[in-house]
Design an enzyme around this catalytic site. Sequence first.
Site, PDB file in Angstrom:
ATOM      1  N   ASN A  13       0.929  -1.105   0.013  1.00 48.52           N
ATOM      2  CA  ASN A  13      -0.133   0.034   0.026  1.00 48.52           C
ATOM      3  C   ASN A  13       0.844   1.376  -0.040  1.00 48.52           C
ATOM      4  O   ASN A  13       1.408   1.650   0.925  1.00 48.52           O
ATOM      5  CB  ASN A  13      -0.791   0.028   1.264  1.00 48.52           C
ATOM      6  CG  ASN A  13      -1.911   1.096   1.426  1.00 48.52           C
ATOM      7  OD1 ASN A  13      -1.862   1.965   0.480  1.00 48.52           O
ATOM      8  ND2 ASN A  13      -2.480   1.233   2.453  1.00 48.52           N
ATOM      9  N   TRP A  14       0.722   1.915  -1.178  1.00 48.85           N
ATOM     10  CA  TRP A  14       1.947   3.001  -0.973  1.00 48.85           C
ATOM     11  C   TRP A  14       1.477   4.176  -0.530  1.00 48.85           C
ATOM     12  O   TRP A  14       2.003   5.087  -0.433  1.00 48.85           O
ATOM     13  CB  TRP A  14       2.129   3.356  -2.823  1.00 48.85           C
ATOM     14  CG  TRP A  14       3.290   2.317  -3.343  1.00 48.85           C
ATOM     15  CD1 TRP A  14       3.881   1.287  -2.718  1.00 48.85           C
ATOM     16  CD2 TRP A  14       3.604   2.248  -4.752  1.00 48.85           C
ATOM     17  NE1 TRP A  14       4.576   0.636  -3.608  1.00 48.85           N
ATOM     18  CE2 TRP A  14       4.526   1.375  -4.796  1.00 48.85           C
ATOM     19  CE3 TRP A  14       3.446   3.323  -5.619  1.00 48.85           C
ATOM     20  CZ2 TRP A  14       5.395   1.095  -6.023  1.00 48.85           C
ATOM     21  CZ3 TRP A  14       4.311   2.970  -6.969  1.00 48.85           C
ATOM     22  CH2 TRP A  14       5.017   1.832  -6.942  1.00 48.85           C
ATOM     23  N   LYS A  15       0.225   4.172  -0.253  1.00 47.01           N
ATOM     24  CA  LYS A  15      -0.470   5.281   0.491  1.00 47.01           C
ATOM     25  C   LYS A  15      -0.244   6.468  -0.538  1.00 47.01           C
ATOM     26  O   LYS A  15      -0.166   6.422  -1.685  1.00 47.01           O
ATOM     27  CB  LYS A  15       0.054   5.714   1.780  1.00 47.01           C
ATOM     28  CG  LYS A  15      -0.308   4.170   2.752  1.00 47.01           C
ATOM     29  CD  LYS A  15       0.123   4.454   4.068  1.00 47.01           C
ATOM     30  CE  LYS A  15      -0.058   3.120   4.689  1.00 47.01           C
ATOM     31  NZ  LYS A  15       0.115   3.173   6.144  1.00 47.01           N
ATOM     32  N   HIS A  99      -9.230   1.473   5.078  1.00 47.41           N
ATOM     33  CA  HIS A  99      -8.291   1.560   5.717  1.00 47.41           C
ATOM     34  C   HIS A  99      -8.388   2.404   6.809  1.00 47.41           C
ATOM     35  O   HIS A  99      -9.346   3.227   6.717  1.00 47.41           O
ATOM     36  CB  HIS A  99      -7.094   2.029   4.530  1.00 47.41           C
ATOM     37  CG  HIS A  99      -5.806   2.101   5.178  1.00 47.41           C
ATOM     38  ND1 HIS A  99      -5.139   2.881   5.992  1.00 47.41           N
ATOM     39  CD2 HIS A  99      -4.797   0.925   4.965  1.00 47.41           C
ATOM     40  CE1 HIS A  99      -4.131   2.508   6.530  1.00 47.41           C
ATOM     41  NE2 HIS A  99      -3.704   1.231   5.826  1.00 47.41           N
ATOM     42  N   GLU A 101      -6.769   4.772   7.937  1.00 47.13           N
ATOM     43  CA  GLU A 101      -6.701   6.364   7.509  1.00 47.13           C
ATOM     44  C   GLU A 101      -7.852   6.923   6.872  1.00 47.13           C
ATOM     45  O   GLU A 101      -8.305   7.934   7.165  1.00 47.13           O
ATOM     46  CB  GLU A 101      -5.329   6.220   6.713  1.00 47.13           C
ATOM     47  CG  GLU A 101      -3.981   5.867   7.327  1.00 47.13           C
ATOM     48  CD  GLU A 101      -2.909   5.395   6.760  1.00 47.13           C
ATOM     49  OE1 GLU A 101      -2.790   5.444   5.683  1.00 47.13           O
ATOM     50  OE2 GLU A 101      -1.839   4.840   7.322  1.00 47.13           O
ATOM     51  N   GLU A 171      -5.472  -4.930  10.100  1.00 43.02           N
ATOM     52  CA  GLU A 171      -4.402  -3.799  10.696  1.00 43.02           C
ATOM     53  C   GLU A 171      -4.765  -3.371  11.818  1.00 43.02           C
ATOM     54  O   GLU A 171      -5.701  -2.415  11.843  1.00 43.02           O
ATOM     55  CB  GLU A 171      -4.593  -3.019   9.632  1.00 43.02           C
ATOM     56  CG  GLU A 171      -4.170  -3.611   8.187  1.00 43.02           C
ATOM     57  CD  GLU A 171      -3.342  -2.398   7.298  1.00 43.02           C
ATOM     58  OE1 GLU A 171      -2.355  -2.671   6.729  1.00 43.02           O
ATOM     59  OE2 GLU A 171      -4.055  -1.341   6.980  1.00 43.02           O
ATOM     60  N   GLY A 177       2.550   2.036  10.794  1.00 40.84           N
ATOM     61  CA  GLY A 177       3.328   3.064  10.513  1.00 40.84           C
ATOM     62  C   GLY A 177       4.211   3.625  11.766  1.00 40.84           C
ATOM     63  O   GLY A 177       4.936   4.591  12.008  1.00 40.84           O
ATOM     64  N   SER A 217       3.328  -2.693  10.109  1.00 41.75           N
ATOM     65  CA  SER A 217       4.751  -2.580  10.654  1.00 41.75           C
ATOM     66  C   SER A 217       5.421  -4.083  10.081  1.00 41.75           C
ATOM     67  O   SER A 217       6.444  -4.435  10.474  1.00 41.75           O
ATOM     68  CB  SER A 217       5.070  -2.170  11.998  1.00 41.75           C
ATOM     69  OG  SER A 217       4.820  -0.802  12.099  1.00 41.75           O
ATOM     70  N   GLY A 238       2.793  -1.212   4.221  1.00 34.13           N
ATOM     71  CA  GLY A 238       2.965   0.410   4.082  1.00 34.13           C
ATOM     72  C   GLY A 238       4.392   0.326   3.625  1.00 34.13           C
ATOM     73  O   GLY A 238       5.070   0.317   2.444  1.00 34.13           O
ATOM     74  N   GLY A 239       5.085   1.124   4.709  1.00 32.88           N
ATOM     75  CA  GLY A 239       6.419   1.662   4.633  1.00 32.88           C
ATOM     76  C   GLY A 239       7.360   0.685   3.688  1.00 32.88           C
ATOM     77  O   GLY A 239       8.250   1.055   3.033  1.00 32.88           O
TER      78      GLY A 239
HETATM   79  P1  13P Z   1       2.863   0.181   7.707  1.00 31.15           P
HETATM   80  O1  13P Z   1       3.659  -1.232   7.152  1.00 31.15           O
HETATM   81  O2  13P Z   1       3.684   1.392   7.196  1.00 31.15           O
HETATM   82  O3  13P Z   1       2.897   0.093   9.061  1.00 31.15           O
HETATM   83  O4  13P Z   1       1.549   0.536   7.048  1.00 31.15           O
HETATM   84  C1  13P Z   1       0.620  -0.743   7.099  1.00 31.15           C
HETATM   85  C2  13P Z   1      -0.460  -0.186   6.471  1.00 31.15           C
HETATM   86  O5  13P Z   1      -1.222   0.822   6.642  1.00 31.15           O
HETATM   87  C3  13P Z   1      -0.929  -0.967   5.254  1.00 31.15           C
HETATM   88  O6  13P Z   1      -2.016  -0.699   4.652  1.00 31.15           O
END
Ligand code: 13P
Length: 257
Positions: A13-15, A99, A101, A171, A177, A217, A238-239
């Site tokens: 997920n590149w956000k 998600h 967020e 999640e 994050g 994470s 994500g990251g």
């Molecule tokens: P991180 O891997 O950066 O914690 O993010 C997870 C995430 O929100 C994937 O959708």
Amino acid sequence: MNPKYRKTVIAGNWKMNMLNSQVKPFAEELKGIVNKPKWCDVVVCVPYIMAPAAMKAFKDCRVEVGVQNLNENEKGAFTGEVSASMLADLGVKYVIIGHSERRQYYGETDISVNKKVHAAINAGLTPIVCVGESLEQRELGVTLELIDYQVKTALAGVPAEKMRKVIIAYEPIWAIGTGKTATAEQANEVCAEIRAVIRKLYGARIARAVTIQYGGSMNDGNAAELLAQPDIDGGLIGGASLVATKFAGIINAANKE
Ligand code: 13P
């Protein structure tokens, strides 16, 4: 993972990160280092505007392209929004829905998540439906009840024959994050609960076949331990999905026999 019964899916997920001009170099680097994914499907969920570039860049390898949201309506006067059929028409295969967020910053609710799930499956897209508790909810001891409610609401009205198309991602909000990963046991406990809810709703055969991911994470250092859990069938990352070497490390961990 349990590749005998269900697909393992590693999804990035590149956000709101990366630029369109970075898509091709990323894809080239990833293709150079990833072992041919045999056991797992790989998806990269990009911002809408990067979907065409990503589909072109990943065309000759087994990486599918997804996006991170959609509008629940079929079409109409919804300025600035993108519908499921627009995405399907473009060749997008996956869409992240609900998600944390989006729930936190854009007012998405369990009810809107349910509408988006229907929009996605009606257009032939695979929804990756996110559920998860906050730290306060975990500390209050209501995680499993909350997850039951989120999963039941997200799937309301989804017929059994469409469940093959649905992925659930657990999640925990406190792990996103933050560098704080749920322990493998904590993550598996909730993923097993999600499967139990699906079993109650749809029966054992469907529950056994649904892919349930962990996200929060996850990285190339902890992926193998998380993926070794029986009810964790992949990751939503994500990251670590922004760095080709780290993302490849996770894919390769899922790819081990
Ligand atoms: P991180 O891997 O950066 O914690 O993010 C997870 C995430 O929100 C994937 O959708």
